[in-house]
Design a protein around this motif. Structure first.
Motif, PDB file in Angstrom:
ATOM      1  N   ASN A  85       0.886  -1.475  -0.320  1.00 39.82           N
ATOM      2  CA  ASN A  85      -0.155   0.060   0.010  1.00 39.82           C
ATOM      3  C   ASN A  85       1.046   1.177   0.226  1.00 39.82           C
ATOM      4  OD1 ASN A  85      -2.233  -1.271   0.591  1.00 39.82           O
ATOM      5  ND2 ASN A  85      -2.318  -1.661   2.243  1.00 39.82           N
ATOM      6  N   ALA A  86       0.423   2.363  -0.465  1.00 36.19           N
ATOM      7  CA  ALA A  86       1.311   3.548  -0.465  1.00 36.19           C
ATOM      8  C   ALA A  86       1.421   3.794   0.873  1.00 36.19           C
ATOM      9  CB  ALA A  86       0.037   4.714  -1.032  1.00 36.19           C
ATOM     10  N   PRO A  87       2.455   4.405   1.389  1.00 37.10           N
ATOM     11  CA  PRO A  87       2.722   5.544   2.921  1.00 37.10           C
ATOM     12  C   PRO A  87       1.300   5.918   2.884  1.00 37.10           C
ATOM     13  CG  PRO A  87       4.224   5.972   0.953  1.00 37.10           C
ATOM     14  CD  PRO A  87       3.115   5.148   0.397  1.00 37.10           C
ATOM     15  N   ASP A  88       0.895   5.944   4.117  1.00 36.41           N
ATOM     16  CA  ASP A  88      -0.456   6.335   5.057  1.00 36.41           C
ATOM     17  C   ASP A  88      -0.018   7.737   5.701  1.00 36.41           C
ATOM     18  OD1 ASP A  88      -2.732   6.530   6.689  1.00 36.41           O
ATOM     19  OD2 ASP A  88      -2.419   4.746   7.516  1.00 36.41           O
ATOM     20  N   LEU A  89      -1.067   8.397   4.996  1.00 32.14           N
ATOM     21  CA  LEU A  89      -0.445   9.847   5.357  1.00 32.14           C
ATOM     22  C   LEU A  89      -1.169  10.526   6.264  1.00 32.14           C
ATOM     23  CD1 LEU A  89       0.465  11.830   2.136  1.00 32.14           C
ATOM     24  CD2 LEU A  89       1.731  10.718   3.859  1.00 32.14           C
ATOM     25  N   ALA A  90      -2.681   9.888   7.132  1.00 35.93           N
ATOM     26  CA  ALA A  90      -2.990  10.274   8.155  1.00 35.93           C
ATOM     27  C   ALA A  90      -2.593   9.213   9.102  1.00 35.93           C
ATOM     28  CB  ALA A  90      -4.434   9.671   7.786  1.00 35.93           C
ATOM     29  N   ASN A  91      -1.191   8.953   9.618  1.00 34.18           N
ATOM     30  CA  ASN A  91      -1.150   7.874  10.916  1.00 34.18           C
ATOM     31  C   ASN A  91       0.490   8.404  10.572  1.00 34.18           C
ATOM     32  OD1 ASN A  91      -0.628   6.551  12.953  1.00 34.18           O
ATOM     33  ND2 ASN A  91      -0.212   4.418  11.539  1.00 34.18           N
ATOM     34  N   LEU A  92       0.866   9.699  10.941  1.00 36.78           N
ATOM     35  CA  LEU A  92       2.231   9.848  11.098  1.00 36.78           C
ATOM     36  C   LEU A  92       2.565   9.746  12.242  1.00 36.78           C
ATOM     37  CD1 LEU A  92       2.381  13.131   8.681  1.00 36.78           C
ATOM     38  CD2 LEU A  92       2.944  10.861   8.084  1.00 36.78           C
ATOM     39  N   ASP A  93       4.070   9.814  12.513  1.00 35.41           N
ATOM     40  CA  ASP A  93       5.176  10.052  13.671  1.00 35.41           C
ATOM     41  C   ASP A  93       5.640  10.643  13.637  1.00 35.41           C
ATOM     42  OD1 ASP A  93       6.753   9.131  16.102  1.00 35.41           O
ATOM     43  OD2 ASP A  93       7.595   7.634  14.731  1.00 35.41           O
TER      44      ASP A  93
END
Length: 402
Positions: free
Chosen positions: A353-361
């Motif tokens: 999957n593409a990077p999850d931009l809604a779940n960042l560190d």
């Protein structure tokens, strides 16, 4: 003895050649079984130095969060993105890589990284080179340990070659190391030094361990240089490569491969990806160089009938932060994409999957794939080595990848 003393006092070559491994002269006595007849496999590693911005390489062009984080730096669909799968697009400058992708020769791994990432260029590159944990310090590289493990006790030169002036930590094992060279012609020219030639013909029995090792290394280096020079003349590329240093390194690599050199690992790099300021122009130029160079390289291998037995791995030490900075660039980040290119990929296309931009560190991407699981797949499934012995305890390899 005076010749030796003069050489040690006057020649810069002596100090540099102390670090050249004793390895290639045995190749002309038989080489490594399995490659000469085309049945073996080889790995070519391409390092993108400086921390390439993965989000502007494999672009999530339908994700609003991407455009919110990068109001001026984001690449929009209408600028000529090459559409892939999973709402991702390839940078507009990477036309030749897109053609390879369409032919089923490219695999894209998103959000590759490791726990507790380090944002220092040097430390993060060491982690990728050695396949260590972020709190672990190793003195040998993952490819160097592959060289160690693949030819224990044998006399043939089962080695790697880095097309550069210096040898990366990744290519340094505990007992075996790769060889760094710009091209075989320059290496041979270096060993034609008059004093070096005379020393290499003399007996190495000095009674002094360090000198014995030096003279033996010099003699074997001269033999290796001559062998490589003669071997490289077997094949001269007729493919047109871009006029860049990176493309020239790939051309040298292709000529060695197509000449039938029995070498399992090649390493080269493209630098300049530390794009804190005015990223678009700099990264676009570099990604175009990467794509055009790899396109010519694959064409060359296809002409020589060697593409199906070659796997290319492209990586960078880290990605960039999701949000752009005030200088129209990006700062050091964490997880990044990895590309695999080959004629026999088992899972081409966008693998995960593409990077999850809604779940960042804290503003950075969270990794989905541990880079050591990629290494384990390459070592075990492609090079048919014991990945556990080389990498130690770590994440399981990605199954069915290569």
């Amino acid at each position: 003895m005076s010749t030796r003393r003069d050489f040690l006092k006057s020649s810069v070559l002596a100090s540099s050649l102390l670090f050249v491994p004793r390895f290639l002269h045995a190749l002309d006595r038989g080489g490594v079984p399995g490659l000469r007849d085309g049945s073996g496999r080889r790995l070519v590693v391409v390092q993108l130095g400086g921390g390439n911005d993965g989000l502007n390489t494999i672009v999530p062009y339908r994700n609003d969060l991407y455009y919110q984080a990068r109001p001026t730096l984001a690449l929009r669909e209408q600028v000529g993105l090459h559409k892939l799968e999973k709402d991702l697009g390839l940078h507009p400058a990477m036309t030749r890589l897109k053609a390879l992708y369409d032919e089923g020769h490219v695999a894209v791994l998103n959000s590759v990284g490791y726990p507790n990432p380090d944002r220092s260029h040097f430390r993060s590159m060491d982690i990728w080179h050695t396949a260590s944990a972020s709190d672990e310090y190793l003195s040998s590289g993952w490819l160097g340990r592959y060289l160690d493990a693949s030819c224990t006790g044998c006399t043939t030169g089962h080695t790697g070659i880095e097309v550069d002036d210096t040898l990366s930590l990744a290519m340094k094992g505990n007992s075996r190391k790769g060889l760094a060279l710009k091209n075989p012609q320059k290496l041979r020219q270096a060993t034609q030094n008059r004093l070096l030639a005379q020393v290499s013909r003399e007996s190495a029995n000095t009674g002094i361990g360090e000198l014995d090792y030096l003279y033996k290394t010099l003699a074997e280096t001269a033999s290796s240089a001559e062998f490589l020079y003669e071997k490289a003349k077997v094949y001269r590329s007729a493919v047109t490569y871009p006029d860049t240093e990176f493309a020239r390194s790939l051309k040298t690599t292709a000529e060695l491969i197509n000449s039938g050199l029995d070498t399992r690992v090649y390493y080269t790099s493209l630098t300049g990806f530390d794009t804190h300021v005015r990223q678009q122009e700099q990264q676009g130029k570099l990604l175009g160089d990467l794509s055009d160079g790899l396109g010519a390289f694959v064409q060359d291998l296809q002409r020589g009938g060697q593409f199906d037995s070659t796997l290319v791995l492209v990586f960078s030490e880290f990605g960039r932060r999701v949000s752009q900075n005030a200088s129209n660039g990006t700062d050091h980040g964490t997880a990044n994409n990895v590309l695999l290119i080959g004629g026999k990929l088992r899972r081409p296309g966008v693998v995960n999957n593409a990077p999850d931009l809604a779940n960042l560190d804290e503003g950075d991407l969270r990794y989905q794939v541990d880079f050591r699981s990629v290494y384990a797949a390459v070592l075990g499934d492609w090079l048919q080595a014991d990945a556990g012995t080389i990498l130690g305890t770590g994440p399981a390899p990605i199954s069915g990848l290569v």
